[in-house]
Scaffold this motif. Sequence first.
Motif, PDB file in Angstrom:
ATOM      1  N   GLU A 164     -25.890  65.913  28.680  1.00 55.87           N
ATOM      2  CA  GLU A 164     -25.143  67.035  28.114  1.00 55.87           C
ATOM      3  C   GLU A 164     -24.005  66.566  27.223  1.00 55.87           C
ATOM      4  N   ASN A 165     -23.644  65.270  27.315  1.00 51.65           N
ATOM      5  CA  ASN A 165     -22.548  64.755  26.505  1.00 51.65           C
ATOM      6  C   ASN A 165     -22.812  64.928  25.011  1.00 51.65           C
ATOM      7  N   LEU A 166     -24.086  64.921  24.613  1.00 52.35           N
ATOM      8  CA  LEU A 166     -24.422  65.028  23.203  1.00 52.35           C
ATOM      9  C   LEU A 166     -23.906  66.336  22.603  1.00 52.35           C
ATOM     10  N   SER A 167     -24.138  67.453  23.271  1.00 53.89           N
ATOM     11  CA  SER A 167     -23.655  68.736  22.747  1.00 53.89           C
ATOM     12  C   SER A 167     -22.133  68.776  22.741  1.00 53.89           C
ATOM     13  N   VAL A 168     -21.507  68.190  23.747  1.00 51.57           N
ATOM     14  CA  VAL A 168     -20.048  68.154  23.816  1.00 51.57           C
ATOM     15  C   VAL A 168     -19.476  67.417  22.614  1.00 51.57           C
ATOM     16  N   TYR A 169     -20.023  66.247  22.316  1.00 51.28           N
ATOM     17  CA  TYR A 169     -19.503  65.433  21.216  1.00 51.28           C
ATOM     18  C   TYR A 169     -19.772  66.104  19.862  1.00 51.28           C
ATOM     19  N   ARG A 170     -20.893  66.784  19.728  1.00 45.88           N
ATOM     20  CA  ARG A 170     -21.192  67.454  18.457  1.00 45.88           C
ATOM     21  C   ARG A 170     -20.207  68.596  18.201  1.00 45.88           C
ATOM     22  N   LEU A 171     -19.813  69.293  19.234  1.00 50.77           N
ATOM     23  CA  LEU A 171     -18.812  70.347  19.088  1.00 50.77           C
ATOM     24  C   LEU A 171     -17.445  69.757  18.751  1.00 50.77           C
ATOM     25  N   LEU A 172     -17.084  68.649  19.398  1.00 53.57           N
ATOM     26  CA  LEU A 172     -15.795  68.005  19.130  1.00 53.57           C
ATOM     27  C   LEU A 172     -15.691  67.554  17.682  1.00 53.57           C
ATOM     28  N   LEU A 173     -16.789  67.048  17.143  1.00 49.99           N
ATOM     29  CA  LEU A 173     -16.772  66.577  15.756  1.00 49.99           C
ATOM     30  C   LEU A 173     -16.510  67.708  14.766  1.00 49.99           C
ATOM     31  N   ARG A 174     -16.741  68.945  15.179  1.00 52.43           N
ATOM     32  CA  ARG A 174     -16.463  70.101  14.322  1.00 52.43           C
ATOM     33  C   ARG A 174     -15.043  70.632  14.530  1.00 52.43           C
ATOM     34  N   GLY A 175     -14.273  69.939  15.349  1.00 58.99           N
ATOM     35  CA  GLY A 175     -12.909  70.373  15.597  1.00 58.99           C
ATOM     36  C   GLY A 175     -12.784  71.455  16.639  1.00 58.99           C
ATOM     37  N   VAL A 176     -13.849  71.668  17.422  1.00 64.10           N
ATOM     38  CA  VAL A 176     -13.853  72.685  18.474  1.00 64.10           C
ATOM     39  C   VAL A 176     -13.414  72.046  19.786  1.00 64.10           C
ATOM     40  N   ALA A 177     -12.430  72.636  20.447  1.00 64.06           N
ATOM     41  CA  ALA A 177     -12.052  72.170  21.776  1.00 64.06           C
ATOM     42  C   ALA A 177     -13.142  72.557  22.767  1.00 64.06           C
ATOM     43  N   VAL A 178     -13.352  71.717  23.778  1.00 59.88           N
ATOM     44  CA  VAL A 178     -14.446  71.930  24.725  1.00 59.88           C
ATOM     45  C   VAL A 178     -13.920  71.854  26.154  1.00 59.88           C
ATOM     46  N   VAL A 179     -14.343  72.797  26.972  1.00 61.09           N
ATOM     47  CA  VAL A 179     -14.132  72.699  28.403  1.00 61.09           C
ATOM     48  C   VAL A 179     -15.506  72.724  29.068  1.00 61.09           C
ATOM     49  N   VAL A 180     -15.739  71.790  29.976  1.00 61.13           N
ATOM     50  CA  VAL A 180     -17.014  71.655  30.680  1.00 61.13           C
ATOM     51  C   VAL A 180     -16.789  72.013  32.140  1.00 61.13           C
ATOM     52  N   THR A 181     -17.629  72.868  32.686  1.00 59.90           N
ATOM     53  CA  THR A 181     -17.534  73.174  34.106  1.00 59.90           C
ATOM     54  C   THR A 181     -18.537  72.346  34.899  1.00 59.90           C
ATOM     55  N   ASP A 182     -18.133  71.990  36.111  1.00 56.84           N
ATOM     56  CA  ASP A 182     -19.054  71.315  37.039  1.00 56.84           C
ATOM     57  C   ASP A 182     -19.794  72.300  37.932  1.00 56.84           C
ATOM     58  N   TYR A 183     -19.473  73.566  37.847  1.00 52.49           N
ATOM     59  CA  TYR A 183     -20.037  74.638  38.672  1.00 52.49           C
ATOM     60  C   TYR A 183     -19.470  74.586  40.094  1.00 52.49           C
ATOM     61  N   VAL A 184     -19.773  75.624  40.840  1.00 50.81           N
ATOM     62  CA  VAL A 184     -19.318  75.719  42.229  1.00 50.81           C
ATOM     63  C   VAL A 184     -20.045  74.675  43.081  1.00 50.81           C
ATOM     64  N   GLY A 185     -19.289  73.810  43.726  1.00 46.22           N
ATOM     65  CA  GLY A 185     -19.846  72.864  44.692  1.00 46.22           C
ATOM     66  C   GLY A 185     -20.384  71.576  44.125  1.00 46.22           C
ATOM     67  N   LEU A 186     -20.385  71.390  42.815  1.00 43.12           N
ATOM     68  CA  LEU A 186     -20.875  70.143  42.229  1.00 43.12           C
ATOM     69  C   LEU A 186     -19.657  69.297  41.862  1.00 43.12           C
ATOM     70  N   GLY A 187     -19.479  68.191  42.551  1.00 43.49           N
ATOM     71  CA  GLY A 187     -18.273  67.389  42.399  1.00 43.49           C
ATOM     72  C   GLY A 187     -17.334  67.633  43.549  1.00 43.49           C
ATOM     73  N   THR A 188     -16.927  68.867  43.763  1.00 37.78           N
ATOM     74  CA  THR A 188     -16.042  69.174  44.883  1.00 37.78           C
ATOM     75  C   THR A 188     -16.753  68.886  46.198  1.00 37.78           C
ATOM     76  N   THR A 189     -16.024  68.284  47.125  1.00 42.29           N
ATOM     77  CA  THR A 189     -16.649  67.718  48.321  1.00 42.29           C
ATOM     78  C   THR A 189     -16.668  68.672  49.509  1.00 42.29           C
ATOM     79  N   ASP A 190     -16.283  69.932  49.294  1.00 44.61           N
ATOM     80  CA  ASP A 190     -16.161  70.841  50.430  1.00 44.61           C
ATOM     81  C   ASP A 190     -17.387  71.709  50.660  1.00 44.61           C
TER      82      ASP A 190
END
Length: 448
Positions: free
Chosen positions: A160-186
């Motif tokens: 998914e990094n590819l789409s993130v970097y392509r948006l950044l190159l256009r000067g668009v700020a990006v926020v990526v979510t990990d979704y509920v429960g992915l990453g968080t250990t609870d």
Amino acid sequence: MPARPRMLAAAITAAVALGAQAVPAAVAGTAGDPATGPASEVSRGVEIPAFYTPPAELPAADGTLIRSEHLPLALSLPGLEGPLPGRATRLMYKSTDANGEAVAVTGAYIEPAAKWRGDGPRPLVAVAPGTMGQGDQCAASMALENPLRLGDGTVSVGYENLSVYRLLLRGVAVVVTDYVGLGTTDRLHTYVNRVDGAHAVLDAVRAARSLDSATVTAGSRVGLFGYSQGGGATAAAAELQPAYAPDVPLAGTYAGAPPADLTEVTEAIDGGDLAGALGWSLNGFLQTEPALRPVADRYINAEGREALKDLSTMCVGDALFGYGGASSEDWTTTGQSISDIIRAEPVLRDFLAEQRIGALKPGSPVRVATGVSDDLVPHGQSRQLAVDWCRKGATVSYAPVLLPGVGSGLLNHFAPLLTDQGSAISWLTDRLSGEPARSNCGSMPLQP
């Protein structure tokens, strides 16, 4: 080369091109509870930074920033006005799940080095990742730091990094979510849960706007971008936004290959390359809806229980090799498939009906794209989502991706992600620049 290794090889090549480093994640500082700080955990041989352990108490307001820290990007080059493609911040923010309970969600915000050359202030796009897996080590925010993990029981690719970097190159700020429960250990990741995914996406926008380091403001135009699981999350977010997040007005939403009808998707993936996603779905549904537990106890055999436990810690690469081609008939006490059991059990049918996307009208323009040969997330049900929205009077741009089928499975699903990505980003950038969207609902009967 068989389809699964061929697909994974392509994804690994892309990750390497983005600066992949097959190294373990660094342990983050203990930025949580003031007394001792949260403890780090280990998932399938990968240490999960202590940052990802939620605090005992969560704030009341959705989108409230809980904590943040610097996030080193795998690909970062020095530039005259700061690192390229930008400065990244790891986030934890508060959201609300499908049961109305407060949850902590993690993600990442990237402030681009490139200037925004469109109309208005710098816009913000929330990227909802495609299928990453269910193990905490699979989180998209971690993949920005370590796009490729091989060994120690984990095969993880940050495609998914590819789409993130392509948006950044256009000067668009990006926020990526990990979704509920992915990453968080609870808790476990609630894979393809309509409400959880939508809320996580919309609250990521709120959290990003509150960062002191962010140049985006409440006046910045906002877009949503997602494919596959991400396409389902952005589609759900677009139709839930008017009620859940009226303070996050959307300029446009891209929903690529959205799994809008999970009953059809379940039948399509069973026995295929991504059969492991059945386990992620079941694990998440059982966590969300306790009423499903007696049904699972009655039907899931010992082999199935072991598979669900194993898959709960896997990333998509692990599942391709470990469970590609698996049949759910081997996981049940009756020898029925999961789809057969869904048809036989009203409680399952009702639950999946509630997960259906398309019952509400998005309040902003949407672009739905799907490969006409996609038989993993079936083309027909994705197209039906566009039809349903058109019938409700939404502004819909439907884009069939005309690629020849290559047998069946993951490649038919993955190829449109790459071939349509440029067009999708251009469409979304136009919306962020203030250009009005056109609907092609009138020509839908003529399109595949």
